[in-house]
Motif scaffolding. Structure first.
Motif, mmCIF file in Angstrom:
data_model
loop_
_atom_site.group_PDB
_atom_site.id
_atom_site.type_symbol
_atom_site.label_atom_id
_atom_site.label_comp_id
_atom_site.label_asym_id
_atom_site.label_seq_id
_atom_site.Cartn_x
_atom_site.Cartn_y
_atom_site.Cartn_z
ATOM 1 N N ALA A 51 0.847 -1.194 0.000
ATOM 2 C CA ALA A 51 0.000 0.000 0.000
ATOM 3 C C ALA A 51 0.881 1.242 0.000
ATOM 4 C CB ALA A 51 -0.895 -0.005 1.231
ATOM 5 N N LEU A 52 0.295 2.367 -0.330
ATOM 6 C CA LEU A 52 1.021 3.636 -0.342
ATOM 7 C C LEU A 52 1.681 3.928 1.001
ATOM 8 C CD1 LEU A 52 1.874 6.318 -1.584
ATOM 9 C CD2 LEU A 52 -0.406 7.198 -1.084
ATOM 10 N N ALA A 53 1.070 3.524 2.086
ATOM 11 C CA ALA A 53 1.619 3.794 3.421
ATOM 12 C C ALA A 53 3.019 3.210 3.603
ATOM 13 C CB ALA A 53 0.679 3.247 4.492
ATOM 14 N N ARG A 54 3.376 2.204 2.828
ATOM 15 C CA ARG A 54 4.701 1.577 2.947
ATOM 16 C C ARG A 54 5.739 2.200 2.008
ATOM 17 N NH1 ARG A 54 5.197 -2.710 6.167
ATOM 18 N NH2 ARG A 54 3.327 -3.821 6.779
ATOM 19 N N VAL A 55 5.298 3.046 1.091
ATOM 20 C CA VAL A 55 6.209 3.663 0.126
ATOM 21 C C VAL A 55 7.008 4.763 0.814
ATOM 22 C CG1 VAL A 55 6.358 4.995 -2.016
ATOM 23 C CG2 VAL A 55 4.699 3.134 -1.814
ATOM 24 N N ARG A 56 8.317 4.770 0.583
ATOM 25 C CA ARG A 56 9.223 5.782 1.121
ATOM 26 C C ARG A 56 9.858 6.540 -0.031
ATOM 27 N NH1 ARG A 56 6.413 4.953 4.595
ATOM 28 N NH2 ARG A 56 6.733 3.723 6.440
ATOM 29 N N THR A 57 10.227 7.774 0.228
ATOM 30 C CA THR A 57 10.920 8.570 -0.773
ATOM 31 C C THR A 57 12.164 7.805 -1.222
ATOM 32 O OG1 THR A 57 10.106 10.599 0.217
ATOM 33 C CG2 THR A 57 12.018 10.796 -1.210
ATOM 34 N N GLY A 58 12.352 7.715 -2.523
ATOM 35 C CA GLY A 58 13.487 6.985 -3.097
ATOM 36 C C GLY A 58 13.150 5.582 -3.552
ATOM 37 N N ASP A 59 12.037 5.020 -3.081
ATOM 38 C CA ASP A 59 11.631 3.671 -3.496
ATOM 39 C C ASP A 59 11.289 3.650 -4.980
ATOM 40 O OD1 ASP A 59 11.814 2.593 -0.945
ATOM 41 O OD2 ASP A 59 9.649 2.648 -0.560
ATOM 42 N N LEU A 60 11.590 2.534 -5.630
ATOM 43 C CA LEU A 60 11.068 2.283 -6.970
ATOM 44 C C LEU A 60 9.692 1.656 -6.776
ATOM 45 C CD1 LEU A 60 14.126 0.857 -8.938
ATOM 46 C CD2 LEU A 60 13.279 3.195 -8.815
ATOM 47 N N VAL A 61 8.702 2.235 -7.452
ATOM 48 C CA VAL A 61 7.310 1.867 -7.242
ATOM 49 C C VAL A 61 6.701 1.428 -8.563
ATOM 50 C CG1 VAL A 61 5.043 2.792 -6.575
ATOM 51 C CG2 VAL A 61 7.098 3.511 -5.347
ATOM 52 N N VAL A 62 5.877 0.399 -8.499
ATOM 53 C CA VAL A 62 5.085 -0.006 -9.659
ATOM 54 C C VAL A 62 3.680 0.524 -9.434
ATOM 55 C CG1 VAL A 62 4.105 -1.954 -10.929
ATOM 56 C CG2 VAL A 62 6.484 -2.028 -10.143
ATOM 57 N N SER A 63 3.156 1.202 -10.467
ATOM 58 C CA SER A 63 1.810 1.769 -10.360
ATOM 59 C C SER A 63 1.047 1.530 -11.651
ATOM 60 C CB SER A 63 1.873 3.272 -10.076
ATOM 61 O OG SER A 63 2.224 3.967 -11.247
ATOM 62 N N ARG A 64 -0.240 1.701 -11.563
ATOM 63 C CA ARG A 64 -1.073 1.718 -12.761
ATOM 64 C C ARG A 64 -0.972 3.121 -13.353
ATOM 65 N NH1 ARG A 64 -3.252 -1.019 -8.757
ATOM 66 N NH2 ARG A 64 -3.806 -3.178 -9.107
ATOM 67 N N PRO A 65 -1.063 3.256 -14.667
ATOM 68 C CA PRO A 65 -0.955 4.593 -15.270
ATOM 69 C C PRO A 65 -2.192 5.436 -14.968
ATOM 70 C CG PRO A 65 -1.447 2.968 -16.948
ATOM 71 C CD PRO A 65 -1.230 2.209 -15.666
ATOM 72 N N PRO A 66 -2.069 6.749 -15.155
ATOM 73 C CA PRO A 66 -3.245 7.604 -14.996
ATOM 74 C C PRO A 66 -4.328 7.218 -16.001
ATOM 75 C CG PRO A 66 -1.230 8.900 -15.178
ATOM 76 C CD PRO A 66 -0.870 7.489 -15.503
ATOM 77 N N ALA A 67 -5.554 7.545 -15.675
ATOM 78 C CA ALA A 67 -6.664 7.292 -16.591
ATOM 79 C C ALA A 67 -6.685 8.383 -17.652
ATOM 80 C CB ALA A 67 -7.978 7.280 -15.816
ATOM 81 N N GLY A 68 -7.247 8.061 -18.782
ATOM 82 C CA GLY A 68 -7.413 9.064 -19.826
ATOM 83 C C GLY A 68 -6.748 8.669 -21.120
ATOM 84 N N GLU A 69 -7.231 9.271 -22.175
ATOM 85 C CA GLU A 69 -6.764 8.963 -23.527
ATOM 86 C C GLU A 69 -5.271 9.203 -23.698
ATOM 87 O OE1 GLU A 69 -7.142 7.456 -27.214
ATOM 88 O OE2 GLU A 69 -8.770 7.606 -25.771
ATOM 89 N N ARG A 70 -4.758 10.275 -23.092
ATOM 90 C CA ARG A 70 -3.340 10.625 -23.226
ATOM 91 C C ARG A 70 -2.425 9.496 -22.769
ATOM 92 N NH1 ARG A 70 -0.412 15.791 -20.301
ATOM 93 N NH2 ARG A 70 1.571 15.552 -21.359
ATOM 94 N N TRP A 71 -2.876 8.720 -21.801
ATOM 95 C CA TRP A 71 -2.049 7.683 -21.192
ATOM 96 C C TRP A 71 -2.360 6.287 -21.736
ATOM 97 C CZ3 TRP A 71 1.295 10.618 -18.851
ATOM 98 C CH2 TRP A 71 0.878 11.849 -18.372
ATOM 99 N N ALA A 72 -3.254 6.179 -22.698
ATOM 100 C CA ALA A 72 -3.721 4.874 -23.189
ATOM 101 C C ALA A 72 -2.605 4.044 -23.806
ATOM 102 C CB ALA A 72 -4.853 5.069 -24.190
ATOM 103 N N ARG A 73 -1.587 4.666 -24.331
ATOM 104 C CA ARG A 73 -0.517 3.904 -24.986
ATOM 105 C C ARG A 73 0.525 3.338 -24.020
ATOM 106 N NH1 ARG A 73 2.092 9.064 -25.407
ATOM 107 N NH2 ARG A 73 4.338 8.768 -25.418
ATOM 108 N N LEU A 74 0.403 3.674 -22.758
ATOM 109 C CA LEU A 74 1.354 3.185 -21.762
ATOM 110 C C LEU A 74 1.062 1.738 -21.398
ATOM 111 C CD1 LEU A 74 1.522 6.259 -19.361
ATOM 112 C CD2 LEU A 74 3.181 5.591 -21.104
ATOM 113 N N PRO A 75 2.081 1.018 -20.897
ATOM 114 C CA PRO A 75 1.831 -0.356 -20.436
ATOM 115 C C PRO A 75 0.873 -0.358 -19.242
ATOM 116 C CG PRO A 75 4.120 0.312 -20.008
ATOM 117 C CD PRO A 75 3.469 1.435 -20.742
#
Length: 147
Positions: A51-75
């Motif tokens: 969860a976000l509560a465990r994320v610390r500054t400097g961590d590499l994080v995997v996330s889902r991309p933002p919603a919207g047409e602009r971001w549709a081409r992202l993995p």
């Protein structure tokens, strides 16, 4: 307990352990060059679902991309670096993409994610905060090519 029942119990225990491990960890393959030089396209990383509560500054994080047409081409999943977590000051180079502006603090349930290769990264500089529900987990380590 007879040997057949003991064997079946051992198999059931192993299967349930594997299922729990798969729910907790996932292997992600890097797509694109946004994390160069840290991670290259095709690198694989082990990610602990968190969860976000465990994320610390400097961590590499995997996330889902933002919603919207602009971001549709992202993995389906992105790998970025957490540069500010809830309560941290908002980095100046991200201030234009969020309504709070310079001097603000990252609000609860939000995180600022940037690629290590800013010239090739669609990240918080363009979409603002990533939200808590977008966070998949934290990169634990890069896997060797044979893993």
């Amino acid at each position: 307990m007879n040997p057949t029942m003991a064997g079946a119990a051992l198999v059931a225990l192993a299967v349930s352990g594997a299922v729990l491990t798969r729910r907790r960890y996932v292997v992600v393959t890097v797509v694109g060059v946004s994390m160069l030089p840290t991670l290259a396209e095709g690198d694989r990383v082990l990610v602990r679902r968190s969860a976000l509560a465990r994320v610390r500054t400097g961590d590499l994080v995997v996330s889902r991309p933002p919603a919207g047409e602009r971001w549709a081409r992202l993995p389906a999943w992105l790998i970025k670096r957490a540069v500010a977590v809830p309560g941290d000051p908002l980095p100046g180079h991200v201030a234009l993409a969020v309504p709070e502006g310079p001097g603000a603090r990252v609000p609860p349930g939000r995180v600022v994610l940037l690629g290590d290769n800013p010239a090739e990264s669609l990240d918080s500089r363009f979409c603002g905060y990533f939200r808590e529900h977008q966070i998949v987990g934290i990169v634990v380590r890069r896997l060797a090519r044979g893993d």
